[in-house]
Design a protein around this motif. Structure first.
Motif, short mmCIF file in Angstrom:
data_model
loop_
_atom_site.label_atom_id
_atom_site.label_comp_id
_atom_site.label_asym_id
_atom_site.label_seq_id
_atom_site.Cartn_x
_atom_site.Cartn_y
_atom_site.Cartn_z
N ASP A 156 0.93 -1.19 0.17
CA ASP A 156 0.10 -0.07 -0.11
C ASP A 156 1.08 1.21 -0.05
O ASP A 156 1.51 1.41 1.02
CB ASP A 156 -0.88 0.14 1.38
CG ASP A 156 -1.97 0.88 1.25
OD1 ASP A 156 -1.77 2.00 0.60
OD2 ASP A 156 -3.09 1.02 1.94
N LYS A 182 0.02 4.40 -0.17
CA LYS A 182 -0.51 5.68 0.17
C LYS A 182 -1.07 5.76 1.37
O LYS A 182 -0.84 6.83 2.14
CB LYS A 182 -1.56 6.01 -0.72
CG LYS A 182 -2.32 7.27 -0.74
CD LYS A 182 -3.23 7.66 -1.78
CE LYS A 182 -3.68 9.21 -1.47
NZ LYS A 182 -5.06 9.56 -2.82
N ASN A 183 -1.55 4.69 2.09
CA ASN A 183 -2.05 4.91 3.56
C ASN A 183 -1.24 4.28 4.50
O ASN A 183 -1.75 3.92 5.37
CB ASN A 183 -3.77 4.22 3.22
CG ASN A 183 -4.51 4.66 2.29
OD1 ASN A 183 -4.47 6.25 2.32
ND2 ASN A 183 -4.94 4.22 1.76
N ASP A 208 -10.62 4.97 -6.27
CA ASP A 208 -10.87 6.03 -5.34
C ASP A 208 -12.31 5.83 -5.35
O ASP A 208 -12.78 5.83 -6.34
CB ASP A 208 -10.31 7.29 -5.97
CG ASP A 208 -10.97 8.51 -5.19
OD1 ASP A 208 -10.49 8.62 -3.96
OD2 ASP A 208 -11.48 9.21 -5.58
N GLN A 209 -13.02 6.07 -4.31
CA GLN A 209 -14.26 5.95 -3.99
C GLN A 209 -14.84 7.35 -3.23
O GLN A 209 -14.31 7.55 -2.03
CB GLN A 209 -15.01 4.87 -3.46
CG GLN A 209 -16.41 4.93 -3.28
CD GLN A 209 -16.91 3.30 -2.64
OE1 GLN A 209 -16.37 2.35 -2.70
NE2 GLN A 209 -18.28 3.47 -2.29
N ASP A 210 -15.65 8.06 -3.83
CA ASP A 210 -16.11 9.30 -3.04
C ASP A 210 -16.64 9.09 -1.66
O ASP A 210 -17.31 8.09 -1.24
CB ASP A 210 -17.62 10.01 -3.73
CG ASP A 210 -16.92 10.43 -5.09
OD1 ASP A 210 -15.83 10.44 -5.54
OD2 ASP A 210 -17.83 10.88 -5.77
N PHE A 263 -14.50 7.83 0.80
CA PHE A 263 -13.66 6.82 1.45
C PHE A 263 -12.06 7.22 1.00
O PHE A 263 -11.77 7.92 -0.14
CB PHE A 263 -13.90 5.52 0.77
CG PHE A 263 -15.20 4.95 1.20
CD1 PHE A 263 -15.42 4.12 2.29
CD2 PHE A 263 -16.44 5.28 0.35
CE1 PHE A 263 -16.69 3.69 2.74
CE2 PHE A 263 -17.76 4.79 0.67
CZ PHE A 263 -17.95 4.09 2.10
N ASN A 264 -11.14 6.61 1.70
CA ASN A 264 -9.83 6.87 1.40
C ASN A 264 -9.32 6.17 0.06
O ASN A 264 -9.87 5.12 -0.34
CB ASN A 264 -8.96 6.18 2.52
CG ASN A 264 -9.06 6.99 3.91
OD1 ASN A 264 -9.34 8.37 3.91
ND2 ASN A 264 -8.78 6.32 5.03
N SER A 265 -8.60 6.84 -0.78
CA SER A 265 -8.30 6.42 -1.89
C SER A 265 -7.07 5.35 -1.71
O SER A 265 -6.39 5.39 -0.46
CB SER A 265 -7.88 7.29 -2.65
OG SER A 265 -6.69 8.26 -2.14
N GLN A 266 -6.74 4.33 -2.66
CA GLN A 266 -5.84 3.38 -2.40
C GLN A 266 -4.89 3.42 -3.67
O GLN A 266 -5.20 3.68 -4.93
CB GLN A 266 -6.30 1.92 -2.06
CG GLN A 266 -7.09 1.79 -1.01
CD GLN A 266 -7.52 0.55 -0.79
OE1 GLN A 266 -8.60 0.17 -1.64
NE2 GLN A 266 -7.11 -0.49 0.14
#
Length: 569
Positions: A81, A83-84, A549-551, A553-556
């Motif tokens: 991962d 990004k997070n 990416d989902q509005d 929620f955290n993107s991945q």
């Protein structure tokens, strides 16, 4: 030979293009098959208007090939991962599979089948088993009588924001999809008439190993399983004794889905004429009658009046409630259009008409500038579902294609390309919704080989309008519109006799119109390098990067790498 005779002959040949494949013409009347944009090809999405005829059979005979390659594979994979600050996951893959391309005088088979066992090593990833594959086959049992089949095993997202490109490691958000169809078709010229008939049985199932909270919140429900049947027949004549060609056709289709006890029942009869007006142009017209009903039951409600969700994240059907109509149309249907074919390499068909109580527009374009390049564009509009869509989508794929897989996770790609053309199942896999819907859109595919390069591109747009009974407790979903946009590309090059490189990429955008839902987008790029080390032993190094990416929620952003060995028998 007089100019008048040459004109009449070319006009007759043009009209014959629409009437020679009478069985295909009748089959493509189905709601899910209207996606072909052209009754000359039984498809959902664009398909070459030349497919299924005697010319293709002759081509297959000239290109006799039997290539069946079983293999064993072992690989080491790393997912990170980026990004997070998530865990770094590593696992070992053990796989067995077979790739097949068979073209003989009586049979055509294209297949890529794979079983994989993953051994989790770090990051809390457990062991798992995966089955993936795509198959399309045709066997000529007797002159004009074919047995056809297709099958798909893949994965999609289980939360309604699905695509065929799955890279997330969260097993609660993944559904396994299994679909197949099989049936006979008949098309022959008998006593000056083009006679056709066929039957198709299809079955589709989704399986969620570990249903999570994501699946429980999908307003339209998660697809479970369905069976569908389609039968059709037609008879027609080419221009000759009459200055126009004609065709009479009819058929019936039925689907039964487990979710909310859904049922689709449709039947039609129609008459079509083809009127050549020049050596390259023909006018098309048809009129008929159709009767279509879509119905379902309500879900069980809890004490607070909310639908009950079972342990698999699906609605519990209330068998005590009467069946309610989600869609009901009966009456006259018609369409009119034009076909333009200036050469055997180019064909354009466009139609406008009245079906489903509404105006519809369909069309197709095919261009083959040389033997290695094919461009297809299709505009479609019809009634469909997750199950019927996959059955008709599989039947539209060519029986000769080059299978493409993600080089890291081994998943089958949603688009295939080959000398007969290609097809993308991206619209069907965009969302594993349990609802019935009206689907319209456009799809374009380009494939080619140039020197040591080969490449393919699939791009499209699909719009779904959900069909739910207006008196149902789920009535808020009636008329909800989902839209998806997708792009898939693949390219490969043979560097020398022992090594090759490949690149694949995708972009998906899903606009979910359900109340309280959010939009989602994903993209990915992967590349691989393969080199033969010894006889059938090949080494592979691959890397990929995927984003989701989902509005709300955290993107991945997930990076992956693989080192592997494969032995071809």
């Amino acid at each position: 030979m007089s100019a008048r005779f040459r004109l009449a002959r070319r006009s007759a040949m043009l009209a014959a293009l629409l009437l020679a494949g009478a069985a295909s013409g009748a089959q493509a009347q189905w709601s899910g098959d209207e996606g072909a944009g052209d009754r000359d090809a039984p498809a959902t999405g664009p398909a070459t208007p030349y497919g299924g005829g005697e010319a293709d059979a002759g081509q297959a005979q000239r290109q006799r090939t039997v290539d069946v390659t079983p293999y064993l594979e072992i690989g080491q994979v790393l997912n990170a991962d980026l990004k997070n600050g998530g865990d770094v996951l590593t696992y070992t893959t053990l796989a067995a599979g077979v790739d097949a391309a068979v073209v003989t005088r009586r049979a055509e088979v294209a297949a890529s089948l794979r079983y994989e066992h993953r051994i989790g090593e770090s990051g809390g990833l457990g062991d798992s088993d995966l089955i993936s594959g795509l198959l399309r086959a045709r066997l000529e049992a007797a002159r004009g009588f074919n047995l056809e089949a297709g099958a798909l095993a893949t994965r999609t997202r289980a939360d309604g924001y699905g695509s065929a490109d799955i890279f997330l490691a969260d097993a609660t958000n993944i559904a396994d999809v299994y679909s197949f169809y099989a049936g006979p078709t008949f098309a022959r010229r008998i006593a000056g008439l083009d006679v056709g008939a066929g039957y198709r049985f299809g079955y589709t199932k989704t399986d969620i190993d570990t249903p999570g909270a994501a699946t429980a919140g999908i307003p339209e429900g998660i697809f479970d399983s369905s069976t569908n049947h389609a039968a059709w027949a037609s008879v027609g004549a080419r221009p000759g004794d009459l200055p126009f060609g004609w065709q009479l056709s009819g058929g019936w289709e039925r689907e039964d889905a487990s979710q909310l006890d859904q049922r689709y029942d449709g039947k039609y009869v129609r008459a079509d004429v083809t009127v050549p007006i020049s050596p390259t142009v023909a006018l098309l017209g048809g009129v008929g009658y159709e009767d279509i009903e879509i119905s379902q039951r309500d879900p069980v409600l809890d004490a607070d009046g909310r639908p009950v969700i079972d342990s698999d994240g699906r609605y519990v059907t209330d068998k005590s409630q009467p069946r309610q109509l989600a869609f009901d149309t009966e009456g006259l249907i018609w369409d009119a259009g034009v076909m333009w074919r200036p050469s055997r390499r180019t064909s354009l068909t466009a139609r406008v008409g009245r079906r489903y109580g509404d105006t519809i527009y369909t069309g197709s374009f095919a261009y083959r500038p040389d033997h290695a390049t094919m461009l297809q564009i299709g505009v479609y509009d019809g009634l469909s579902s997750f199950g019927r869509g996959l059955s008709s989508g599989l039947s539209a794929l060519p029986t000769q294609f080059d299978p493409t897989r993600n080089p890291v996770d081994g998943s089958i790609s949603p688009c295939v390309f080959g000398q007969q053309g290609g097809g993308c199942l991206s619209p069907q896999l965009a969302s594993a919704t349990a609802a019935q819907y009206r689907s319209s859109g456009v799809q374009a595919l380009l494939s080619s080989r140039y020197g040591r390069w080969n490449y393919g591109v699939g791009i499209g747009y699909d719009r779904r309008r959900l069909l739910v009974p207006e008196t149902s407790v789920l009535a808020d979903l009636n008329g909800v519109v989902d839209e998806s946009y997708y792009l898939f590309l693949t390219a490969g090059r043979q560097l020398d006799a022992d090594s090759s490189v490949s690149v694949t990429g995708f972009v998906n955008y899903f606009d979910n119109g359900a109340p309280g839902a959010s939009d989602a987008q994903s993209a990915g790029l992967s590349s691989s390098y393969s080199r033969r080390l010894w006889r059938g032993l090949t080494g592979t190094a691959a890397a990929s990067i995927n984003a989701f990416d989902q509005d709300g929620f955290n993107s991945q952003l997930i990076g992956s790498a693989l080192l592997g060995l494969r032995y071809n028998f």
